[in-house]
Scaffold this active site. Structure first.
Site, PDB file in Angstrom:
ATOM      1  N   TRP A  42      -1.574  -8.181   2.064  1.00  0.00           N
ATOM      2  CA  TRP A  42      -0.998  -8.106   3.413  1.00  0.00           C
ATOM      3  C   TRP A  42      -2.148  -8.293   4.378  1.00  0.00           C
ATOM      4  O   TRP A  42      -3.025  -7.427   4.408  1.00  0.00           O
ATOM      5  CB  TRP A  42      -0.307  -6.759   3.683  1.00  0.00           C
ATOM      6  CG  TRP A  42       0.335  -6.829   5.036  1.00  0.00           C
ATOM      7  CD1 TRP A  42      -0.233  -6.513   6.236  1.00  0.00           C
ATOM      8  CD2 TRP A  42       1.651  -7.328   5.323  1.00  0.00           C
ATOM      9  NE1 TRP A  42       0.641  -6.773   7.252  1.00  0.00           N
ATOM     10  CE2 TRP A  42       1.793  -7.283   6.728  1.00  0.00           C
ATOM     11  CE3 TRP A  42       2.702  -7.826   4.553  1.00  0.00           C
ATOM     12  CZ2 TRP A  42       2.964  -7.709   7.377  1.00  0.00           C
ATOM     13  CZ3 TRP A  42       3.858  -8.241   5.196  1.00  0.00           C
ATOM     14  CH2 TRP A  42       3.981  -8.174   6.592  1.00  0.00           C
ATOM     15  N   ARG A  92       5.207 -13.967  -0.613  1.00  0.00           N
ATOM     16  CA  ARG A  92       6.325 -13.062  -0.330  1.00  0.00           C
ATOM     17  C   ARG A  92       6.640 -13.132   1.165  1.00  0.00           C
ATOM     18  O   ARG A  92       5.771 -12.871   1.995  1.00  0.00           O
ATOM     19  CB  ARG A  92       5.934 -11.637  -0.729  1.00  0.00           C
ATOM     20  CG  ARG A  92       6.906 -10.577  -0.293  1.00  0.00           C
ATOM     21  CD  ARG A  92       6.504  -9.178  -0.810  1.00  0.00           C
ATOM     22  NE  ARG A  92       7.450  -8.182  -0.362  1.00  0.00           N
ATOM     23  CZ  ARG A  92       7.185  -7.250   0.551  1.00  0.00           C
ATOM     24  NH1 ARG A  92       5.989  -7.149   1.114  1.00  0.00           N
ATOM     25  NH2 ARG A  92       8.116  -6.399   0.920  1.00  0.00           N
ATOM     26  N   GLU A 122       1.932  -6.696  14.671  1.00  0.00           N
ATOM     27  CA  GLU A 122       1.826  -5.463  13.893  1.00  0.00           C
ATOM     28  C   GLU A 122       2.715  -4.373  14.519  1.00  0.00           C
ATOM     29  O   GLU A 122       2.246  -3.318  14.926  1.00  0.00           O
ATOM     30  CB  GLU A 122       0.347  -5.055  13.767  1.00  0.00           C
ATOM     31  CG  GLU A 122       0.054  -3.764  13.014  1.00  0.00           C
ATOM     32  CD  GLU A 122       0.721  -3.632  11.631  1.00  0.00           C
ATOM     33  OE1 GLU A 122       0.964  -4.634  10.945  1.00  0.00           O
ATOM     34  OE2 GLU A 122       1.019  -2.478  11.277  1.00  0.00           O
ATOM     35  N   TRP A 123       4.000  -4.662  14.599  1.00  0.00           N
ATOM     36  CA  TRP A 123       5.015  -3.702  15.036  1.00  0.00           C
ATOM     37  C   TRP A 123       4.616  -2.979  16.325  1.00  0.00           C
ATOM     38  O   TRP A 123       4.242  -3.646  17.280  1.00  0.00           O
ATOM     39  CB  TRP A 123       5.334  -2.735  13.877  1.00  0.00           C
ATOM     40  CG  TRP A 123       5.716  -3.480  12.617  1.00  0.00           C
ATOM     41  CD1 TRP A 123       5.013  -3.544  11.446  1.00  0.00           C
ATOM     42  CD2 TRP A 123       6.883  -4.312  12.398  1.00  0.00           C
ATOM     43  NE1 TRP A 123       5.668  -4.350  10.525  1.00  0.00           N
ATOM     44  CE2 TRP A 123       6.814  -4.831  11.086  1.00  0.00           C
ATOM     45  CE3 TRP A 123       7.987  -4.658  13.190  1.00  0.00           C
ATOM     46  CZ2 TRP A 123       7.803  -5.674  10.555  1.00  0.00           C
ATOM     47  CZ3 TRP A 123       8.961  -5.493  12.656  1.00  0.00           C
ATOM     48  CH2 TRP A 123       8.855  -5.988  11.360  1.00  0.00           C
ATOM     49  N   TYR A 130      -1.574   1.468   1.245  1.00  0.00           N
ATOM     50  CA  TYR A 130      -2.652   1.312   2.224  1.00  0.00           C
ATOM     51  C   TYR A 130      -3.665   2.451   2.177  1.00  0.00           C
ATOM     52  O   TYR A 130      -4.849   2.239   2.202  1.00  0.00           O
ATOM     53  CB  TYR A 130      -2.063   1.185   3.639  1.00  0.00           C
ATOM     54  CG  TYR A 130      -1.320  -0.120   3.817  1.00  0.00           C
ATOM     55  CD1 TYR A 130      -1.980  -1.265   4.227  1.00  0.00           C
ATOM     56  CD2 TYR A 130       0.045  -0.225   3.518  1.00  0.00           C
ATOM     57  CE1 TYR A 130      -1.324  -2.486   4.353  1.00  0.00           C
ATOM     58  CE2 TYR A 130       0.710  -1.436   3.641  1.00  0.00           C
ATOM     59  CZ  TYR A 130       0.016  -2.562   4.052  1.00  0.00           C
ATOM     60  OH  TYR A 130       0.666  -3.766   4.153  1.00  0.00           O
ATOM     61  N   ASN A 173       3.829  -0.845  -2.201  1.00  0.00           N
ATOM     62  CA  ASN A 173       2.977  -1.177  -1.066  1.00  0.00           C
ATOM     63  C   ASN A 173       2.030  -0.007  -0.865  1.00  0.00           C
ATOM     64  O   ASN A 173       2.474   1.139  -0.794  1.00  0.00           O
ATOM     65  CB  ASN A 173       3.805  -1.363   0.212  1.00  0.00           C
ATOM     66  CG  ASN A 173       4.781  -2.530   0.117  1.00  0.00           C
ATOM     67  OD1 ASN A 173       4.799  -3.263  -0.865  1.00  0.00           O
ATOM     68  ND2 ASN A 173       5.593  -2.705   1.140  1.00  0.00           N
ATOM     69  N   GLN A 196       7.549 -10.586  12.125  1.00  0.00           N
ATOM     70  CA  GLN A 196       6.116 -10.534  12.432  1.00  0.00           C
ATOM     71  C   GLN A 196       5.490 -11.920  12.588  1.00  0.00           C
ATOM     72  O   GLN A 196       4.421 -12.034  13.169  1.00  0.00           O
ATOM     73  CB  GLN A 196       5.382  -9.741  11.341  1.00  0.00           C
ATOM     74  CG  GLN A 196       5.784  -8.267  11.349  1.00  0.00           C
ATOM     75  CD  GLN A 196       5.055  -7.461  10.285  1.00  0.00           C
ATOM     76  OE1 GLN A 196       5.475  -7.408   9.134  1.00  0.00           O
ATOM     77  NE2 GLN A 196       3.952  -6.831  10.663  1.00  0.00           N
ATOM     78  N   HIS A 221      13.338  -6.749   5.938  1.00  0.00           N
ATOM     79  CA  HIS A 221      12.060  -6.189   6.373  1.00  0.00           C
ATOM     80  C   HIS A 221      12.238  -5.750   7.836  1.00  0.00           C
ATOM     81  O   HIS A 221      11.626  -6.289   8.746  1.00  0.00           O
ATOM     82  CB  HIS A 221      10.936  -7.221   6.203  1.00  0.00           C
ATOM     83  CG  HIS A 221       9.551  -6.651   6.177  1.00  0.00           C
ATOM     84  ND1 HIS A 221       8.661  -6.878   5.148  1.00  0.00           N
ATOM     85  CD2 HIS A 221       8.884  -5.854   7.056  1.00  0.00           C
ATOM     86  CE1 HIS A 221       7.502  -6.270   5.404  1.00  0.00           C
ATOM     87  NE2 HIS A 221       7.618  -5.637   6.557  1.00  0.00           N
ATOM     88  N   GLU A 258       2.285  -5.204  -1.264  1.00  0.00           N
ATOM     89  CA  GLU A 258       1.462  -5.221  -0.050  1.00  0.00           C
ATOM     90  C   GLU A 258       0.233  -4.367  -0.267  1.00  0.00           C
ATOM     91  O   GLU A 258       0.332  -3.268  -0.820  1.00  0.00           O
ATOM     92  CB  GLU A 258       2.198  -4.621   1.170  1.00  0.00           C
ATOM     93  CG  GLU A 258       3.221  -5.518   1.793  1.00  0.00           C
ATOM     94  CD  GLU A 258       3.868  -4.877   3.019  1.00  0.00           C
ATOM     95  OE1 GLU A 258       3.227  -4.045   3.707  1.00  0.00           O
ATOM     96  OE2 GLU A 258       5.026  -5.211   3.285  1.00  0.00           O
ATOM     97  N   ASN A 277      12.349  -3.759   2.086  1.00  0.00           N
ATOM     98  CA  ASN A 277      10.944  -3.410   2.222  1.00  0.00           C
ATOM     99  C   ASN A 277      10.818  -2.013   2.817  1.00  0.00           C
ATOM    100  O   ASN A 277      11.328  -1.761   3.913  1.00  0.00           O
ATOM    101  CB  ASN A 277      10.222  -4.386   3.161  1.00  0.00           C
ATOM    102  CG  ASN A 277       8.770  -3.980   3.366  1.00  0.00           C
ATOM    103  OD1 ASN A 277       7.977  -4.053   2.444  1.00  0.00           O
ATOM    104  ND2 ASN A 277       8.421  -3.497   4.552  1.00  0.00           N
ATOM    105  N   GLU A 278      10.164  -1.122   2.109  1.00  0.00           N
ATOM    106  CA  GLU A 278       9.810   0.198   2.634  1.00  0.00           C
ATOM    107  C   GLU A 278      10.955   0.902   3.368  1.00  0.00           C
ATOM    108  O   GLU A 278      10.872   1.133   4.574  1.00  0.00           O
ATOM    109  CB  GLU A 278       8.596   0.094   3.555  1.00  0.00           C
ATOM    110  CG  GLU A 278       7.388  -0.493   2.867  1.00  0.00           C
ATOM    111  CD  GLU A 278       6.121  -0.422   3.713  1.00  0.00           C
ATOM    112  OE1 GLU A 278       6.204  -0.072   4.904  1.00  0.00           O
ATOM    113  OE2 GLU A 278       5.035  -0.701   3.176  1.00  0.00           O
TER     114      GLU A 278
END
Ligand code: GBH
Length: 474
Positions: free
Chosen positions: A422, A80, A429-430, A300, A298, A23, A124, A375, A168-169
């Site tokens: 984050w 991180r 952003e992907w 959101y 993480n 990213q 990630h 995050e 990650n995730e």
């Protein structure tokens, strides 16, 4: 207790920010790096908004000194970041490329010189393309390749980095990558996604073992989960069952084996039409379950579900882009709803109570395990004013709300040791490309100039004082 007292954090609490390699780094063809699945995916027409790629990203590979200086200016005590696997092991196998590792050695030295604690995420989402060509995460061999890579990075940085995060995730890697296909490698095979989930768990276990075999015992090994807070639309049995199923597919599939040494029986039953999990071999669960030193969460937004059958009309959410394929295997009987309330630019409802709930859940499920929020943050449509400054009061309110929830959890007995916003700066952003800005620092994508937003100044003050400023303060 006065408000001021209520918002004071423990003295050792880490005030961090997070990023990931693909990213922010750019420099995708430098120093021996080869394509990852995200290079391939982002260069495939129609996969990312506007055809955006990470080719240049925010050029952190060349600007890391400037970026670390910025972190220091903002008073961050932790950072991180993730290591790009194809920079270190271009084919995903065999000896390391020293030039690739050198970048991370320099970055870590720069952080330590500024008094900032590095936390390294090994994976990630940027799998070397050659490993995907050999089958990717649905293949068992990928987990062994990950362990080898973990050992290489552990040997190179283990003397200077204390905090390690294997994956990650993994939910996103497995279910967005192999079921809904909105993430690389873009496959839409729900049964393969479940195999991928198991091999990601195995990779975590083997990787943690490899790290521990080469690092000082004082170092901490963790995993970052995007554990969903799943809520039923009503207390009707059918809706409770729907929430249970999604909780298994979001959380139990990872924390079951990792924390408790078993996949939940209800998950095995719910997925029986797709697989009977023959790839879970004798001994795997023991490898996966080895004790963690910490858990990264993480968060959101919460997830609201009901049984599809009885679902009332109303705004639906999938939150996973426009794919016709669901990320949730064997869950056609579940409907996803939009949680009421204000939303961010991603369309994600703002609900700090979800973060409190999540922390308290893991405090109960993994007693004694230190927690980090690895995050949390929000995207807004930030734009510089005519004087060049960037004002983002919505992000300040989001951070204030969520950090208050963390504080409340600590007061309720949770052992939360730190928070990573984050993200440090706007980035790729992907699938949404550069259109969604999560940074505390604004990036001008033409000049690549960095401008701290007002939220960065607000957060800096929190980091310096160890307590939350009022939302209007900076
Ligand atoms: C993280 O993914 C990533 O680690 C990071 O790289 C990324 O930039 C950041 O978040 C922001 O996206 O279905 O409407 O309930 C988070 C991915 C976000 C996936 C929340 C599931 C649920 C939205 N998750 N999402 S919804």
């Amino acid at each position: 207790m006065s408000d001021l007292m209520a918002a004071t954090f423990p003295p050792a609490f880490l005030w961090g920010a997070a990023t990931s390699a693909y990213q922010i780094e750019g420099a995708v063809r430098e120093d021996g790096r080869t394509p990852s699945i995200w290079d391939t995916f982002s260069h495939t027409p129609g996969k990312t908004a506007g055809g955006d790629t990470g080719d240049i990203a925010v050029d952190h590979y060349h600007r890391y000194r400037e970026d670390v200086a910025l972190m220091a200016e903002l008073g961050l005590t932790a950072y991180r970041f993730s290591v790009s696997w194809p920079r270190v092991q271009p084919t995903g196998r065999g000896p390391a490329v020293q030039r690739g590792l050198d970048f991370y050695r320099r970055l870590v030295d720069e952080l330590l010189a500024h008094g900032i604690k590095p936390a390294v995420t090994l994976y990630h989402w940027d799998l070397p393309q050659e490993l995907e060509d050999a089958g990717g995460w649905p293949e068992r061999d990928t987990a062994y390749r990950f362990a080898e890579y973990a050992q290489i990075v552990g040997e190179a940085l283990g003397d200077r980095v204390e905090q390690w995060i294997t994956l990650n995730e993994p939910w996103c890697s497995a279910f967005l990558g192999y079921s809904s296909g909105v993430h690389a490698p873009g496959r839409t095979e729900p049964a393969a996604a479940l195999r991928a989930a198991h091999h990601l768990n195995l990779a975590h276990g083997l990787g943690a073992t490899a790290l521990r075999s080469v690092m000082p015992a004082r170092n901490s090994v963790a995993i970052s989960l995007n554990s969903s807070v799943v809520r039923p639309l009503s207390q009707q049995p059918a809706d409770l069952a729907a929430a249970r199923k999604i909780d298994d597919l979001a959380n139990g599939v990872f924390h079951g084996p990792i924390l408790h040494g078993a996949y939940p029986q209800s998950l095995l039953e719910a997925t029986a039409s797709l697989t009977d999990w023959p790839y879970v071999r004798d001994g795997d669960l023991a490898v996966i379950q080895q004790p963690l030193d910490a858990l990264g969460l993480n968060y959101y937004t919460p997830t609201l579900v009901s049984a599809a059958e009885s679902a009332p009309p109303g705004p639906r959410a999938d939150g996973h882009g426009s794919s016709d394929h669901s990320p949730w295997p064997a869950a056609q009987d579940v409907a996803f709803h939009q949680t009421p309330g204000e939303r961010t630019e991603m369309g994600w409802t703002i609900d700090p109570t979800g973060l409190h709930e999540l922390i308290m859940r893991y405090t109960r499920e993994a007693p004694g395990l230190p927690l980090y929020i690895t995050e949390n943050g929000a995207a807004y449509d930030d734009k510089p004013e005519s004087d060049g400054s960037v004002h983002d009061p919505e992000r300040i309110a989001y951070l204030h709300g969520h950090l208050s929830a963390v504080h409340r959890a600590i007061a309720d007995g949770a052992d939360v040791r730190g928070y990573y916003l984050w993200s440090l700066m706007d980035n790729f952003e992907w699938a949404y490309g550069y259109g969604k800005r999560f940074g505390a620092v604004y990036v001008d994508y033409v000049t690549l100039e960095r401008i701290p937003k007002s939220s960065a100044h607000w957060y800096a003050r929190a980091a310096r004082t160890g307590k939350l400023p009022e939302v209007g303060e900076r």
